[in-house]
Structure formats: C-alpha cells, structure tokens
Design a protein around this motif. Structure first.
Motif, PDB file in Angstrom:
ATOM      1  N   LEU A 219      86.456 -99.790  61.009  1.00 52.15           N
ATOM      2  CA  LEU A 219      85.994 -98.793  61.824  1.00 52.15           C
ATOM      3  C   LEU A 219      86.892 -97.690  61.978  1.00 52.15           C
ATOM      4  O   LEU A 219      86.109 -96.320  62.047  1.00 52.15           O
ATOM      5  CB  LEU A 219      86.159 -99.323  63.233  1.00 52.15           C
ATOM      6  N   ALA A 224      84.462 -94.761  63.106  1.00 50.83           N
ATOM      7  CA  ALA A 224      84.065 -95.456  64.617  1.00 50.83           C
ATOM      8  C   ALA A 224      84.775 -95.826  65.403  1.00 50.83           C
ATOM      9  O   ALA A 224      86.018 -95.912  65.233  1.00 50.83           O
ATOM     10  CB  ALA A 224      83.121 -96.545  63.776  1.00 50.83           C
ATOM     11  N   THR A 225      84.281 -96.371  66.438  1.00 50.42           N
ATOM     12  CA  THR A 225      85.188 -96.786  67.690  1.00 50.42           C
ATOM     13  C   THR A 225      84.642 -98.064  68.241  1.00 50.42           C
ATOM     14  O   THR A 225      83.450 -98.434  68.172  1.00 50.42           O
ATOM     15  CB  THR A 225      85.401 -95.584  68.831  1.00 50.42           C
ATOM     16  N   ALA A 226      85.596 -98.775  68.846  1.00 49.23           N
ATOM     17  CA  ALA A 226      85.174-100.154  69.539  1.00 49.23           C
ATOM     18  C   ALA A 226      85.455 -99.900  71.014  1.00 49.23           C
ATOM     19  O   ALA A 226      86.588 -99.425  71.380  1.00 49.23           O
ATOM     20  CB  ALA A 226      85.990-101.083  69.019  1.00 49.23           C
ATOM     21  N   VAL A 282      80.322-101.155  69.308  1.00 48.06           N
ATOM     22  CA  VAL A 282      80.883-100.411  68.323  1.00 48.06           C
ATOM     23  C   VAL A 282      80.046 -99.204  68.283  1.00 48.06           C
ATOM     24  O   VAL A 282      78.889 -99.268  68.194  1.00 48.06           O
ATOM     25  CB  VAL A 282      80.953-101.109  67.031  1.00 48.06           C
ATOM     26  N   ARG A 283      80.677 -98.021  68.233  1.00 47.79           N
ATOM     27  CA  ARG A 283      79.637 -96.786  67.915  1.00 47.79           C
ATOM     28  C   ARG A 283      80.111 -96.150  66.867  1.00 47.79           C
ATOM     29  O   ARG A 283      81.558 -96.072  66.419  1.00 47.79           O
ATOM     30  CB  ARG A 283      80.301 -95.838  69.188  1.00 47.79           C
ATOM     31  N   ASP A 284      79.480 -95.325  66.211  1.00 47.95           N
ATOM     32  CA  ASP A 284      79.618 -94.807  64.830  1.00 47.95           C
ATOM     33  C   ASP A 284      80.532 -93.293  65.300  1.00 47.95           C
ATOM     34  O   ASP A 284      80.520 -93.192  66.372  1.00 47.95           O
ATOM     35  CB  ASP A 284      78.584 -94.396  64.078  1.00 47.95           C
ATOM     36  N   SER A 313      75.119-100.252  61.367  1.00 49.05           N
ATOM     37  CA  SER A 313      76.138-101.435  61.581  1.00 49.05           C
ATOM     38  C   SER A 313      76.681-101.972  60.409  1.00 49.05           C
ATOM     39  O   SER A 313      78.076-102.034  60.285  1.00 49.05           O
ATOM     40  CB  SER A 313      75.494-102.363  62.369  1.00 49.05           C
ATOM     41  N   ALA A 318      80.518-103.451  61.243  1.00 47.01           N
ATOM     42  CA  ALA A 318      80.428-103.541  62.769  1.00 47.01           C
ATOM     43  C   ALA A 318      80.228-104.968  63.200  1.00 47.01           C
ATOM     44  O   ALA A 318      80.832-105.467  64.215  1.00 47.01           O
ATOM     45  CB  ALA A 318      79.338-102.635  63.498  1.00 47.01           C
ATOM     46  N   HIS A 321      83.462-107.051  63.886  1.00 46.88           N
ATOM     47  CA  HIS A 321      84.199-106.672  65.136  1.00 46.88           C
ATOM     48  C   HIS A 321      83.667-107.403  66.342  1.00 46.88           C
ATOM     49  O   HIS A 321      84.158-107.820  67.185  1.00 46.88           O
ATOM     50  CB  HIS A 321      84.281-105.164  65.097  1.00 46.88           C
ATOM     51  N   VAL A 322      82.143-106.919  66.542  1.00 44.01           N
ATOM     52  CA  VAL A 322      81.548-107.528  67.946  1.00 44.01           C
ATOM     53  C   VAL A 322      81.532-109.020  67.799  1.00 44.01           C
ATOM     54  O   VAL A 322      81.277-109.590  68.916  1.00 44.01           O
ATOM     55  CB  VAL A 322      80.172-106.872  68.190  1.00 44.01           C
ATOM     56  N   LEU A 326      86.388-108.528  68.438  1.00 46.35           N
ATOM     57  CA  LEU A 326      86.453-107.900  70.028  1.00 46.35           C
ATOM     58  C   LEU A 326      86.312-109.065  71.005  1.00 46.35           C
ATOM     59  O   LEU A 326      87.082-108.945  72.043  1.00 46.35           O
ATOM     60  CB  LEU A 326      85.309-106.902  70.222  1.00 46.35           C
TER      61      LEU A 326
END
Length: 385
Positions: A219, A224-226, A282-284, A313, A318, A321-322, A326
């Motif tokens: 990320l 990107a962010t979580a 998760v956001r790009d 994604s 991503a 992570h999800v 996370l």
C-alpha cells in the motif's frame, strides 16, 4: 412425544440459550438476528426438556442454498468431489424433503442452555460460547437428538446435521446411534496473530517473512492507505462504499451484484453489534475505496464476514490487507486473539498462517445413499494436505 417448539427468530427463545459476552460472535443473538435474509428458511427449535435449542432449515426440493442442502453437502459439490451420477440421483430422491440442523455463516447450530448454578455450557468454546449465563436445565444431547428425530419423522423429512465442529456435543450421540459422520468442509482461522506485526512475522521461515513484508508494504508503495472504522465511526458514506465493493466482488464470482441488499445486511449488523461492528477499507492514492472487509467482534474472535473488491484493488494487493492483515490489526487492538476466516480456498489462507479445522456432517443410518456420498467426500477431503 415431540416436545420441540419452533420460533422464526431467536427473539422468542429464553435468554438462557445465549451468552451475554460470547467469545465467538457467531454464538450471539446479534449474529443470529442480523445475518439473515427473508428467504433463508432458518428457524429455531427449542426443547426445554433437553435443555437446548438449535437452528434448522426445512426444504422440499433441491433448489437453492446448496450450503444448507444435505445432498449437496454430503456429495462435496462445493469442494469438487467426484460422485457417480447414479448415486447422486438416488440421494436426491432419498433426501427430497429435509430437516437440516445448520446455521448461517457456518456458526454454531446447537445451543445448550445454561447448566445449574451458572456453570455455563459443557465444553464452552466455538460451539459453546463463554460468558455469563443464567441458570437453566442441564443439557441432554441424547434427548435433543431423539426429539429432532421424532419431529423430522412426523413430517416425513430426512434429519441431518451439517457443518459441525469436532467438539459439537451431539456428535458422540450420533456416532453411538450409528449415524454416518464425515468431513464435508474446512473452516480456516488464524490462531496465532502475534502480540504485534513483528511477532506474527516471526513464526514464518525467512523466505516467507520477506514475501509477507513486501505484501505489507504494497500500500505504501502504491500511495494507498488503510483504515479501520468501528461502531459510530462507520458512516453512511462508508456503508455505501462497502456495499458497492461487495457487489463488485459478487459479480466477480458470478453472483448478481445488489448493493441495496448488501447495504441492508450491513446496516442490520451495525445496529445489532454497535461498537463490535467494524469495517476495514483500503483507498487508492486518489482516496477512492477499492477494497473492504466487514467484521464483527466477540471477546476472543474477530470474524471476517465478507470482502469487497472493486476496480484497482488487484494492482496494489489490497485483498491481502482487508482479508488478513487489517483483521489481525483489529484483533490485536481490541484484545482478541484469533481471526475467523471462514471456508473457501485454503491455499492463500494457509500461506498467511491459518489452520484448517474440519467441519463434519452427519446423516442417519437409514440414509444409505447419502452415507455413500458422505464416505467419498470424507475420504477426498481427509486426503488433502
């Protein structure tokens, strides 16, 4: 004499069947109330004499809901088990009318009442949640099975038990009565999440640690962010983003995407669980949500309910992570020790430290066609590494 009483929802049952603080969120009334849809057909049967209730579903044909159809489950249909067509045909006729003891989300389906003096359920755990409970009649698994057999017989239905963990208290009774019992699926969970990320990585060999570190850094590399949101911080906008991502994931699996339906389910979960409902996002680099996970918490377990994946994604990894990292982060921050991942494909879960627990199903001795299917499925799944 049949002593069972039927309820459409758990609300009508005695509070003595439910833990007030369950280790596994699937053993809570919140899960059994919110994780529903109108056509699921699940009802709750209570036998006060046996000191137990159970979740069950009747059906009169082989249309829909294969994970609650004993013929499909015994045949290993969802696990690519090969069965002779003649045997499948015979089993379909044998099991046209069914009474299947099973619950949504592969959770507990048998709920013993409290033991006297507030002792709680025998063998409390994934199929017997821990926590404070009111006193009630002692649980009698033998009496419960007898009541269910009489109830099914009075309706001309084949009684079965689906997706049981090895510790389920009815299994010894079924085996003593000569039921066919076998492995029909696997449930994956991460039991060792580590005290922190470094502790989690330390359990793997060096080459796997390097791969996981690259995965964890994906990320940042993509800008990107979580995010993890719980309870009141899960806004209406986030719920709508999640519903859209889950609909995208359904479409990828050949299921018609329906964001409105998914939003209704997630709203029920948020209302029922309150601060124990969570969303991982998760956001790009442009701030667009590209992956999500809906999660619910018990006192010991974090349950991953559903992953949503949208355009963009895959390029940033991503999903991992999800679906894994996370939920483990959420578990550590809330004092939970395990992450429940569900069934599905095992390889990616095992590579990230999950273990596989067998889920067993049982059919009565007279159900010879289902017994033959079950033996092949058990042999096929038991032989898998």
């Amino acid at each position: 004499m049949v002593t069972l009483r039927e309820y459409a929802t758990v609300d009508g049952l005695s509070a003595g069947y439910w833990s007030t603080d369950p280790a596994d969120p699937r053993a809570s009334t919140a899960w059994l109330t919110a994780n529903r849809w109108p056509e699921d057909g699940v009802r709750f049967l209570a036998d006060t004499g046996a000191g137990a209730a159970c979740a069950a579903r009747t059906q009169d044909d082989h249309i829909g809901f294969p994970r609650m159809n004993c013929t499909d489950i015994a045949a290993g249909t969802g696990r690519d088990v090969t069965q002779p067509e003649a045997d499948l045909k015979e089993a379909r006729a044998e099991g046209l009318r069914q009474l299947n003891v099973c619950a949504l989300g592969y959770g507990p389906s048998v709920f013993p009442a409290s033991l006297p003096n507030g002792a709680g359920r025998e063998g409390a755990g994934r199929d017997g949640a821990e926590g404070s409970r009111s006193a009630g009649p002692a649980f009698d698994a033998d009496a419960l099975v007898t009541s269910l057999e009489e109830h099914a017989g009075s309706q001309g239905r084949l009684l079965t038990f689906l997706h049981l963990e090895e510790t389920n208290p009815v299994l010894p009774v079924l085996r003593e009565r000569g039921w066919h019992v076998g492995v029909t699926d696997r449930y994956f969970l991460i039991e060792d999440i580590g005290a922190d990320e470094a502790g989690y990585l330390a359990r793997f060999p060096a080459d796997r640690r390097r791969q996981l570190r690259r995965e964890l850094a994906s990320l940042d590399s993509a800008g990107a962010t979580a995010e993890i949101h719980r309870g009141d911080t899960v806004t209406e906008t986030i719920q709508q983003e999640v519903a859209w991502l889950e609909a995208c994931a359904d479409e990828k699996h050949g299921i018609p995407g329906d964001p409105a339906r998914l939003l209704r389910v997630n709203e029920r979960l948020r209302t029922a669980f309150g601060p124990r409902y969570a969303v991982a996002l998760v956001r790009d680099r442009d701030g667009r949500a590209v992956a999500s996970a809906t999660l619910v918490l018990g006192t010991r377990d974090v349950l991953l309910r559903m992953v949503g994946l949208g355009p963009g994604s895959e390029e940033i990894g991503a999903y991992f992570h999800v679906a894994y990292h996370l939920p483990m982060r959420l578990a550590r921050s809330t004092g939970c020790s395990r992450v429940l991942l569900g069934t599905g494909t095992g390889t990616p879960k095992l590579r990230r430290g999950a273990v596989a627990q067998p889920l067993l199903s049982a059919v009565p001795p007279a159900a010879t066609a289902h017994g033959a299917l079950l033996r092949r499925t058990d042999a096929a799944l038991t032989a898998c590494p």
